[in-house]
Structures are given as structure tokens and as C-alpha cells.
Design a protein around this motif. Structure first.
Motif, mmCIF file in Angstrom:
data_model
loop_
_atom_site.group_PDB
_atom_site.id
_atom_site.type_symbol
_atom_site.label_atom_id
_atom_site.label_comp_id
_atom_site.label_asym_id
_atom_site.label_seq_id
_atom_site.Cartn_x
_atom_site.Cartn_y
_atom_site.Cartn_z
ATOM 1 N N ASN A 256 0.756 -1.368 0.043
ATOM 2 C CA ASN A 256 0.049 0.024 0.000
ATOM 3 C C ASN A 256 0.814 1.114 -0.022
ATOM 4 O OD1 ASN A 256 -3.150 -0.535 0.908
ATOM 5 N ND2 ASN A 256 -1.762 -2.277 1.387
ATOM 6 N N LEU A 257 0.426 2.248 -1.065
ATOM 7 C CA LEU A 257 1.062 3.503 -0.580
ATOM 8 C C LEU A 257 -0.060 4.677 -0.439
ATOM 9 C CD1 LEU A 257 3.691 5.010 -3.378
ATOM 10 C CD2 LEU A 257 1.723 6.445 -2.270
ATOM 11 N N ILE A 258 -0.139 5.268 0.655
ATOM 12 C CA ILE A 258 -1.133 5.957 1.442
ATOM 13 C C ILE A 258 -0.621 7.451 0.958
ATOM 14 C CG2 ILE A 258 -0.297 6.170 3.678
ATOM 15 C CD1 ILE A 258 -3.226 5.947 4.431
ATOM 16 N N VAL A 259 -1.696 8.348 0.872
ATOM 17 C CA VAL A 259 -1.654 9.807 0.464
ATOM 18 C C VAL A 259 -2.246 10.617 1.751
ATOM 19 C CG1 VAL A 259 -1.813 11.654 -0.960
ATOM 20 C CG2 VAL A 259 -1.526 9.490 -2.097
ATOM 21 N N LEU A 260 -1.496 11.223 2.357
ATOM 22 C CA LEU A 260 -1.981 12.177 3.623
ATOM 23 C C LEU A 260 -1.425 13.428 3.193
ATOM 24 C CD1 LEU A 260 -1.350 9.703 6.375
ATOM 25 C CD2 LEU A 260 -3.635 10.130 5.270
ATOM 26 N N HIS A 261 -1.944 14.444 3.783
ATOM 27 C CA HIS A 261 -1.681 15.885 3.797
ATOM 28 C C HIS A 261 -1.241 16.601 5.135
ATOM 29 C CE1 HIS A 261 -4.264 14.743 0.349
ATOM 30 N NE2 HIS A 261 -3.480 15.560 -0.385
ATOM 31 N N ASP A 262 -0.169 17.167 4.881
ATOM 32 C CA ASP A 262 0.431 17.810 6.116
ATOM 33 C C ASP A 262 -0.490 18.669 6.879
ATOM 34 O OD1 ASP A 262 2.436 17.058 4.301
ATOM 35 O OD2 ASP A 262 3.995 18.402 5.217
ATOM 36 N N HIS A 263 -1.067 19.733 6.055
ATOM 37 C CA HIS A 263 -2.074 20.708 6.707
ATOM 38 C C HIS A 263 -3.241 20.244 7.318
ATOM 39 C CE1 HIS A 263 -3.577 20.522 2.675
ATOM 40 N NE2 HIS A 263 -4.764 21.092 3.088
ATOM 41 N N CYS A 264 -3.601 18.944 6.778
ATOM 42 C CA CYS A 264 -4.759 18.365 7.434
ATOM 43 C C CYS A 264 -4.833 17.505 8.242
ATOM 44 C CB CYS A 264 -5.380 17.482 6.199
ATOM 45 S SG CYS A 264 -6.236 18.265 4.757
ATOM 46 N N ILE A 265 -3.638 16.581 8.614
ATOM 47 C CA ILE A 265 -3.254 15.686 9.605
ATOM 48 C C ILE A 265 -2.871 16.422 10.769
ATOM 49 C CG2 ILE A 265 -1.476 13.779 10.111
ATOM 50 C CD1 ILE A 265 -3.871 12.997 8.400
ATOM 51 N N VAL A 266 -2.064 17.452 10.756
ATOM 52 C CA VAL A 266 -1.697 18.395 11.866
ATOM 53 C C VAL A 266 -3.070 18.618 12.756
ATOM 54 C CG1 VAL A 266 -1.790 20.813 11.230
ATOM 55 C CG2 VAL A 266 -0.143 19.922 12.759
ATOM 56 N N GLU A 267 -4.020 18.916 12.275
ATOM 57 C CA GLU A 267 -5.253 18.973 13.057
ATOM 58 C C GLU A 267 -5.838 17.756 13.766
ATOM 59 O OE1 GLU A 267 -6.097 22.019 13.588
ATOM 60 O OE2 GLU A 267 -4.750 22.926 12.075
ATOM 61 N N MET A 268 -5.336 16.678 13.300
ATOM 62 C CA MET A 268 -5.804 15.342 13.952
ATOM 63 C C MET A 268 -4.695 14.357 14.188
ATOM 64 S SD MET A 268 -8.051 14.560 10.873
ATOM 65 C CE MET A 268 -7.770 14.892 9.019
ATOM 66 N N LEU A 269 -3.631 14.774 14.912
ATOM 67 C CA LEU A 269 -2.449 13.956 14.923
ATOM 68 C C LEU A 269 -2.949 12.748 15.787
ATOM 69 C CD1 LEU A 269 0.432 16.411 15.819
ATOM 70 C CD2 LEU A 269 0.100 14.900 13.797
ATOM 71 N N ASP A 270 -3.893 12.636 16.743
ATOM 72 C CA ASP A 270 -4.437 11.655 17.301
ATOM 73 C C ASP A 270 -4.797 10.464 16.510
ATOM 74 O OD1 ASP A 270 -6.351 13.270 16.752
ATOM 75 O OD2 ASP A 270 -7.763 12.175 18.172
ATOM 76 N N THR A 271 -5.322 10.942 15.179
ATOM 77 C CA THR A 271 -5.906 9.843 14.391
ATOM 78 C C THR A 271 -4.584 9.294 13.580
ATOM 79 O OG1 THR A 271 -6.227 11.415 12.660
ATOM 80 C CG2 THR A 271 -8.169 10.951 13.988
ATOM 81 N N LEU A 272 -3.828 10.178 13.275
ATOM 82 C CA LEU A 272 -2.473 9.541 12.788
ATOM 83 C C LEU A 272 -1.777 8.440 13.825
ATOM 84 C CD1 LEU A 272 -0.453 9.383 10.747
ATOM 85 C CD2 LEU A 272 0.732 11.239 11.555
ATOM 86 N N ASP A 273 -1.613 8.657 14.840
ATOM 87 C CA ASP A 273 -1.385 7.774 16.056
ATOM 88 C C ASP A 273 -2.176 6.538 16.111
ATOM 89 O OD1 ASP A 273 1.046 9.298 16.925
ATOM 90 O OD2 ASP A 273 -0.360 10.229 18.417
ATOM 91 N N ALA A 274 -3.543 6.800 15.870
ATOM 92 C CA ALA A 274 -4.504 5.407 15.939
ATOM 93 C C ALA A 274 -4.230 4.799 14.854
ATOM 94 C CB ALA A 274 -6.003 5.890 16.155
ATOM 95 N N PHE A 275 -3.937 5.371 13.721
ATOM 96 C CA PHE A 275 -3.829 4.632 12.341
ATOM 97 C C PHE A 275 -2.372 3.742 12.459
ATOM 98 C CE2 PHE A 275 -1.953 4.581 8.124
ATOM 99 C CZ PHE A 275 -2.690 3.382 7.726
ATOM 100 N N LEU A 276 -1.560 4.643 13.006
ATOM 101 C CA LEU A 276 0.027 3.853 12.974
ATOM 102 C C LEU A 276 -0.337 2.540 13.886
ATOM 103 C CD1 LEU A 276 2.134 6.700 12.807
ATOM 104 C CD2 LEU A 276 1.550 5.247 10.779
ATOM 105 N N ASP A 277 -0.925 2.790 15.165
ATOM 106 C CA ASP A 277 -1.138 1.763 16.070
ATOM 107 C C ASP A 277 -1.809 0.563 15.631
ATOM 108 O OD1 ASP A 277 0.252 3.189 18.115
ATOM 109 O OD2 ASP A 277 -1.577 4.016 19.049
ATOM 110 N N ARG A 278 -2.760 0.908 14.756
ATOM 111 C CA ARG A 278 -3.500 -0.109 14.193
ATOM 112 C C ARG A 278 -2.676 -0.980 13.162
ATOM 113 N NH1 ARG A 278 -8.987 -1.447 12.718
ATOM 114 N NH2 ARG A 278 -8.867 -3.170 11.671
#
Length: 221
Positions: A159-181
Motif C-alpha cells: 500500500n501507498l497512502i496519501v496524506l496531507h501535512d496541513h490536514c493531518i496536523v489538526e488530528m494527530l491523534d488519528t495518525l497515532d491511531a492509524f499507525l497503532d492499528r
């Protein structure tokens, strides 16, 4: 084993890219940042790109201005300005090869490139990077990207995922949750790009590309 390549688009953005770099550093993860060339004219943006490169992340070209897909332009020479102008600003930050990602609004198709853009990528030995997991982190409600990203992992073993700096910074907890998953599911996070997402490699077409190129006439045709 399922693998995941992390990519972040549309930076560098002070206050956003630096927070993402902190998260990746703390987890020992490497990603690729596809930067908008004109953002490197801001000294703070340039420093962020330099930091990313120094910490082992790869820097890719995401056009000079990120206005609209190449297929929506009619002006001859536009692709060369957008691609070459960004690359000139990236300079020696490019690594490990000339990665280029077109503007696509999260969709693959003939709007991505024109014959002129394709030929420029080939002539200048770029590697074209597409994607197979776009959870649309810019769409409201934005936090729903998390479940879309997890669902998208079923599309491929690589998989190659596309995320966006300016979007993800507002919800870093979801990035953490995704990486934990991903860790819980045994997904290996790698920096290498899946071959299925690299239709042009160092200027050589290695996968069918006609579906990414519109039928606009090349300049002079």
C-alpha cells in the motif's frame, strides 16, 4: 506480509510538517514528502524540507504551484514550468531519485498528465509516483479518513497512502491511531514505493501509462 508506504503532500507547512516529523521521528518511521515548489521560497518551509531530508525522509516534487491537474490546462509549456520550476527549488534535496507526483484530487485517470507532461518526465528521467490508498483526509468529517485508510489497506499487499501535512496536523491523534492499528495488524511500514505505483521509473515507462495521459495534442502537433 502487508507493507505500507507513507507519503505526505502539499507541504512544507510550518506548524504542520514539523509536528508530523516529530511523530515520525518518535516512532522511527520514514516517509516521503511531496512538496509544492513555491513553498520552498519561504525560508521556514525550506528549513522544514532540509530537516526532513536530514532525518532520512525522501523529498518529491508535487508541482510548483499545485493549482489543478495538467489535463485541465491548455497552455503549451505549462507542464515544464510546473515540474521543472519545482525541481529547481528542490535542488539537492531530491532523493533518492527524481520523484514526481501529479495533482490529481485523489483520483487516478487521464486528467493527471498530458503528452507534454509525460514526455517531460521521460526526457528528464523522473519517477512518476501514483497511489493506491487515498483516504481523503480533506473531506468533512475529516476524522473519517482513519476508517477509510484502514479499509483501503485491503486493496493491495503493498500500500501507498496519501496524506496531507496541513490536514493531518489538526488530528494527530488519528495518525497515532492509524499507525497503532498498522502495528497491531502486523503491517510493515517501509519507505520503498510499491512498484505498482511507479509507472515511469527514472524516465523509463515500465507499466501501462495511457490511462494517466489525456488526449490533448502535444505542442506543435
Amino acid at each position: 506480509m502487508t507493507t505500507l508506504t507513507l507519503t505526505f503532500d502539499n507541504g512544507p507547512v510550518p506548524g504542520a510538517t514539523d509536528a508530523i516529523l516529530d511523530r515520525l521521528r518518535d516512532r522511527g518511521l520514514l516517509a516521503t514528502f511531496f512538496v509544492i515548489g513555491e513553498r520552498l521560497l519561504d525560508p521556514a518551509g525550506r528549513r522544514l524540507a532540509e530537516r526532513a531530508r536530514a532525518e532520512g525522509h525522501w523529498i518529491g516534487n508535487h508541482t510548483l504551484t499545485h493549482t489543478k491537474p495538467f489535463g485541465e490546462y491548455e497552455e503549451p509549456g505549462h507542464a515544464a514550468v510546473e515540474i521543472g520550476g519545482a525541481e529547481a527549488l528542490i535542488g539537492d534535496l531530491a532523493s533518492p531519485e527524481r520523484f514526481f507526483r501529479p495533482v490529481g484530487r485523489g483520483q487516478l485517470g487521464p486528467h493527471l498528465l498530458t503528452p507534454e507532461a509525460r514526455d517531460h518526465l521521460i526526457d528528464h528521467r523522473y519517477t512518476l509516483v501514483t497511489w493506491n490508498n487515498v483516504p481523503r483526509d480533506w473531506v468533512e468529517p475529516q476524522r473519517d479518513w482513519l476508517e477509510r485508510a484502514i479499509d483501503g489497506m485491503a486493496a493491495s499487499e503493498r500500500n501507498l497512502i496519501v496524506l496531507h501535512d496541513h490536514c493531518i496536523v489538526e488530528m494527530l491523534d488519528t495518525l497515532d491511531a492509524f499507525l497503532d492499528r498498522m502495528a497491531a495488524d502486523g503491517v510493515e511500514i517501509v519507505q520503498a514505493m510499491p512498484e505498482e505505483c511507479l509507472p515511469i521509473r527514472r524516465g523509463r515507462v515500465v507499466l501501462p501509462i495511457d490511462g494517466f495521459v489525456g488526449d490533448a495534442a502535444a505542442p506543435g502537433a
